[in-house]
Design a protein around this motif. Structure first.
Motif, short mmCIF file in Angstrom:
data_model
loop_
_atom_site.label_atom_id
_atom_site.label_comp_id
_atom_site.label_asym_id
_atom_site.label_seq_id
_atom_site.Cartn_x
_atom_site.Cartn_y
_atom_site.Cartn_z
N UNK A 172 -0.52 -4.02 -6.01
CA UNK A 172 -0.11 -2.79 -5.32
C UNK A 172 -1.23 -1.75 -5.41
N UNK A 173 -1.40 -0.94 -4.38
CA UNK A 173 -2.36 0.17 -4.41
C UNK A 173 -1.59 1.47 -4.16
N UNK A 174 -2.03 2.53 -4.85
CA UNK A 174 -1.29 3.80 -4.78
C UNK A 174 -2.22 4.99 -4.59
N UNK A 202 -3.89 9.12 -8.00
CA UNK A 202 -2.43 9.21 -7.97
C UNK A 202 -1.91 9.94 -9.20
N UNK A 203 -0.65 10.38 -9.12
CA UNK A 203 -0.03 11.08 -10.24
C UNK A 203 1.23 10.35 -10.66
N UNK A 204 1.33 10.08 -11.97
CA UNK A 204 2.54 9.51 -12.58
C UNK A 204 2.94 10.49 -13.69
N UNK A 259 -3.62 8.32 -3.94
CA UNK A 259 -3.06 9.63 -3.60
C UNK A 259 -1.54 9.69 -3.62
N UNK A 260 -0.89 8.75 -4.29
CA UNK A 260 0.58 8.74 -4.36
C UNK A 260 1.07 9.63 -5.50
N UNK A 261 2.35 10.04 -5.43
CA UNK A 261 2.94 10.88 -6.46
C UNK A 261 4.24 10.26 -6.96
N UNK A 262 4.31 10.08 -8.28
CA UNK A 262 5.52 9.61 -8.95
C UNK A 262 5.85 10.63 -10.03
N UNK A 263 6.99 11.28 -9.90
CA UNK A 263 7.37 12.31 -10.87
C UNK A 263 8.72 11.98 -11.49
N UNK A 264 8.75 11.97 -12.83
CA UNK A 264 9.96 11.67 -13.59
C UNK A 264 10.57 10.32 -13.18
N UNK A 277 0.86 -1.17 0.00
CA UNK A 277 0.00 0.00 0.00
C UNK A 277 0.91 1.23 0.00
N UNK A 278 0.94 1.95 -1.13
CA UNK A 278 1.80 3.12 -1.27
C UNK A 278 1.01 4.42 -1.15
N UNK A 279 -0.13 4.37 -0.49
CA UNK A 279 -1.02 5.53 -0.37
C UNK A 279 -0.27 6.74 0.19
N UNK A 280 -0.40 7.86 -0.53
CA UNK A 280 0.15 9.12 -0.06
C UNK A 280 1.65 9.27 -0.16
N UNK A 281 2.35 8.27 -0.67
CA UNK A 281 3.81 8.35 -0.73
C UNK A 281 4.27 9.12 -1.98
N UNK A 282 5.48 9.67 -1.90
CA UNK A 282 6.04 10.46 -3.00
C UNK A 282 7.36 9.86 -3.46
N UNK A 283 7.50 9.70 -4.79
CA UNK A 283 8.73 9.19 -5.39
C UNK A 283 9.11 10.15 -6.52
N UNK A 284 10.33 10.67 -6.48
CA UNK A 284 10.80 11.59 -7.51
C UNK A 284 12.08 11.05 -8.13
#
Length: 213
Positions: free
Chosen positions: A54-56, A79-81, A58-63, A35-42
């Motif tokens: 996997x569930x995401x 979520x944002x990819x 409200x998660x953020x993945x940028x670049x 569960x990757x809810x609310x996590x941020x990966x840049x």
């Protein structure tokens, strides 16, 4: 004034997936049902990683880069990819709901029982993608690259395809009702058996040089 178009972090013709930051690489790990809810990966890279279930939310993945990732039965909500690269990934029974994928690029990936509902997929690159029987409903896909994409028997309803690149795409048997087809050139796509509404019929007729009385 020139408006810079958002794009993925890789050239579409490159044979290798990018590694935005060598210090942020996750390789060969089993993330089953995380569960990757609310996590941020840049600028992270996920290589040969199992994201089954996997569930995401409200998660953020940028670049970020996803190379050889298994997204089987994964669920992504709100979520944002953004500006991500997906290369040789597997999307089996994958759901994206109200997600933002602006500027992301998909290369050599497989899509089975693939469903997108709502969200912003503008400037997404899906050239040549095999999206047969996939579902897109109420999605913003402005200026998306669907060149040569296979969308036979897909459901693409109430979707904003304005400015999208649809040259050589295959839409035979697709349900296109309620979608913006203003950028579609009926002479460069396959449309046999596609389902459209009356307003879309007028748009296509006009594109063919016909006068609708």
């Amino acid at each position: 004034m020139t408006v810079e178009r958002a794009r993925a972090n890789i050239d579409p013709t490159s044979s290798k997936a990018p590694i935005p930051d060598p210090q942020r690489v996750v390789r060969g790990e089993d993330w089953y049902a995380r569960d990757l809810a609310g996590q941020t990966f840049t600028r992270h890279s996920f290589v040969d990683t199992d994201w089954t279930e996997v569930t995401t939310k409200g998660a953020l993945f940028d670049e970020c880069t996803f190379s050889g990732v298994q997204f089987n039965a994964s669920r992504h909500q709100g979520s944002a990819f953004t500006n991500c690269t997906f290369r040789r990934c597997v999307f089996f029974d994958t759901r994206f709901t109200d997600c933002k994928l602006v500027g992301s690029l998909f290369q050599e990936s497989s899509f089975t029982l693939f469903q997108v509902t709502g969200g912003d997929w503008s400037f997404v690159g899906l050239p040549g993608a095999d999206l047969r029987q996939a579902g897109f409903e109420g999605v913003r896909m402005r200026e998306a690259d669907l060149t040569g994409a296979r969308l036979e028997r897909a459901t693409v309803i109430r979707t904003d395809l304005s400015g999208s690149m649809l040259h050589r795409s295959k839409l035979s048997g697709a349900d296109l009702r309620g979608s913006d087809l203003s950028s579609l050139d009926p002479l460069t796509v396959e449309l046999r058996g596609a389902v459209i509404d009356l307003g879309q019929a007028a748009v296509i007729a006009t594109a063919l040089g016909l006068k609708v009385a």
